[in-house]
Design a protein around this motif. Structure first.
Motif, PDB file in Angstrom:
ATOM      1  N   UNK A  94       3.454  -4.407 -10.146  1.00  0.00           N
ATOM      2  CA  UNK A  94       3.334  -3.927 -11.500  1.00  0.00           C
ATOM      3  C   UNK A  94       2.823  -2.597 -11.609  1.00  0.00           C
ATOM      4  N   UNK A  95       1.694  -2.276 -10.640  1.00  0.00           N
ATOM      5  CA  UNK A  95       1.158  -1.119 -10.898  1.00  0.00           C
ATOM      6  C   UNK A  95       2.253   0.225 -10.439  1.00  0.00           C
ATOM      7  N   UNK A  96       2.992  -0.056  -9.365  1.00  0.00           N
ATOM      8  CA  UNK A  96       4.198   0.711  -9.332  1.00  0.00           C
ATOM      9  C   UNK A  96       4.976   0.970 -10.477  1.00  0.00           C
ATOM     10  N   UNK A  97       5.226   0.133 -10.980  1.00  0.00           N
ATOM     11  CA  UNK A  97       6.439   0.030 -12.132  1.00  0.00           C
ATOM     12  C   UNK A  97       5.762   0.676 -13.471  1.00  0.00           C
ATOM     13  N   UNK A  98       4.386   0.568 -13.554  1.00  0.00           N
ATOM     14  CA  UNK A  98       3.723   0.981 -14.733  1.00  0.00           C
ATOM     15  C   UNK A  98       3.067   2.482 -14.565  1.00  0.00           C
ATOM     16  N   UNK A  99       2.984   3.117 -13.260  1.00  0.00           N
ATOM     17  CA  UNK A  99       2.329   3.915 -12.892  1.00  0.00           C
ATOM     18  C   UNK A  99       0.844   4.087 -13.061  1.00  0.00           C
ATOM     19  N   UNK A 100       0.348   2.649 -13.022  1.00  0.00           N
ATOM     20  CA  UNK A 100      -0.761   2.452 -12.731  1.00  0.00           C
ATOM     21  C   UNK A 100      -1.598   2.851 -11.483  1.00  0.00           C
ATOM     22  N   UNK A 101      -2.451   3.762 -11.333  1.00  0.00           N
ATOM     23  CA  UNK A 101      -3.095   4.091 -10.102  1.00  0.00           C
ATOM     24  C   UNK A 101      -4.460   3.780  -9.504  1.00  0.00           C
ATOM     25  N   UNK A 102      -4.943   2.687 -10.305  1.00  0.00           N
ATOM     26  CA  UNK A 102      -6.311   2.187  -9.982  1.00  0.00           C
ATOM     27  C   UNK A 102      -6.068   1.472  -8.313  1.00  0.00           C
ATOM     28  N   UNK A 103      -6.837   2.019  -7.782  1.00  0.00           N
ATOM     29  CA  UNK A 103      -7.050   1.239  -6.265  1.00  0.00           C
ATOM     30  C   UNK A 103      -7.602  -0.192  -6.286  1.00  0.00           C
ATOM     31  N   UNK A 104      -6.646  -1.019  -5.510  1.00  0.00           N
ATOM     32  CA  UNK A 104      -7.053  -2.295  -5.470  1.00  0.00           C
ATOM     33  C   UNK A 104      -7.973  -2.296  -4.130  1.00  0.00           C
ATOM     34  N   UNK A 105      -8.876  -3.597  -4.050  1.00  0.00           N
ATOM     35  CA  UNK A 105      -9.744  -3.763  -2.710  1.00  0.00           C
ATOM     36  C   UNK A 105      -8.436  -4.238  -1.565  1.00  0.00           C
ATOM     37  N   UNK A 106      -8.828  -3.940  -0.337  1.00  0.00           N
ATOM     38  CA  UNK A 106      -8.106  -4.220   0.634  1.00  0.00           C
ATOM     39  C   UNK A 106      -7.955  -5.649   0.869  1.00  0.00           C
ATOM     40  N   UNK A 107      -7.068  -6.361   1.066  1.00  0.00           N
ATOM     41  CA  UNK A 107      -6.817  -7.637   1.059  1.00  0.00           C
ATOM     42  C   UNK A 107      -6.648  -7.982   2.703  1.00  0.00           C
TER      43      UNK A 107
ATOM     44  N   UNK B  33      -1.881 -10.258  -5.333  1.00  0.00           N
ATOM     45  CA  UNK B  33      -2.114  -8.886  -4.967  1.00  0.00           C
ATOM     46  C   UNK B  33      -0.763  -8.039  -4.763  1.00  0.00           C
ATOM     47  N   UNK B  34       0.126  -8.520  -4.099  1.00  0.00           N
ATOM     48  CA  UNK B  34       1.510  -8.079  -3.977  1.00  0.00           C
ATOM     49  C   UNK B  34       2.106  -8.169  -5.448  1.00  0.00           C
ATOM     50  N   UNK B  35       1.920  -9.051  -6.073  1.00  0.00           N
ATOM     51  CA  UNK B  35       2.693  -8.840  -7.642  1.00  0.00           C
ATOM     52  C   UNK B  35       1.905  -7.680  -8.395  1.00  0.00           C
ATOM     53  N   UNK B  36       0.610  -7.536  -8.352  1.00  0.00           N
ATOM     54  CA  UNK B  36      -0.108  -6.638  -9.026  1.00  0.00           C
ATOM     55  C   UNK B  36       0.338  -5.164  -8.510  1.00  0.00           C
ATOM     56  N   UNK B  37       0.565  -5.004  -7.264  1.00  0.00           N
ATOM     57  CA  UNK B  37       0.860  -3.863  -6.805  1.00  0.00           C
ATOM     58  C   UNK B  37       2.525  -3.270  -7.237  1.00  0.00           C
TER      59      UNK B  37
END
Length: 52
Positions: free
Chosen positions: A39-52, A33-37
């Motif tokens: 990546x999201x910040x680096x690419x501008x992806x704003x899709x919400x991830x489920x809370x872990x 999840x941390x790795x995805x977040x």
């Protein structure tokens, strides 16, 4: 809502056993999840991830 999923494709290639709720996988899920977040910040992806 989407269901979170995690499979061991080496031992479960047909994805029959979802390991997401397995307590032994918690650290792996947190890491992924941390790795995805990041990546999201680096690419501008704003899709919400489920809370872990």
């Amino acid at each position: 809502a989407d269901q979170c999923e995690l499979y061991d494709l080496n031992n479960d290639p047909h994805e029959m056993t979802n390991l997401y709720d397995d307590p032994k996988q918690r650290d792996r899920i947190l890491d992924m999840t941390a790795r995805i977040r990041i990546w999201q910040a680096a690419t501008g992806d704003e899709v919400d991830l489920p809370r872990v």
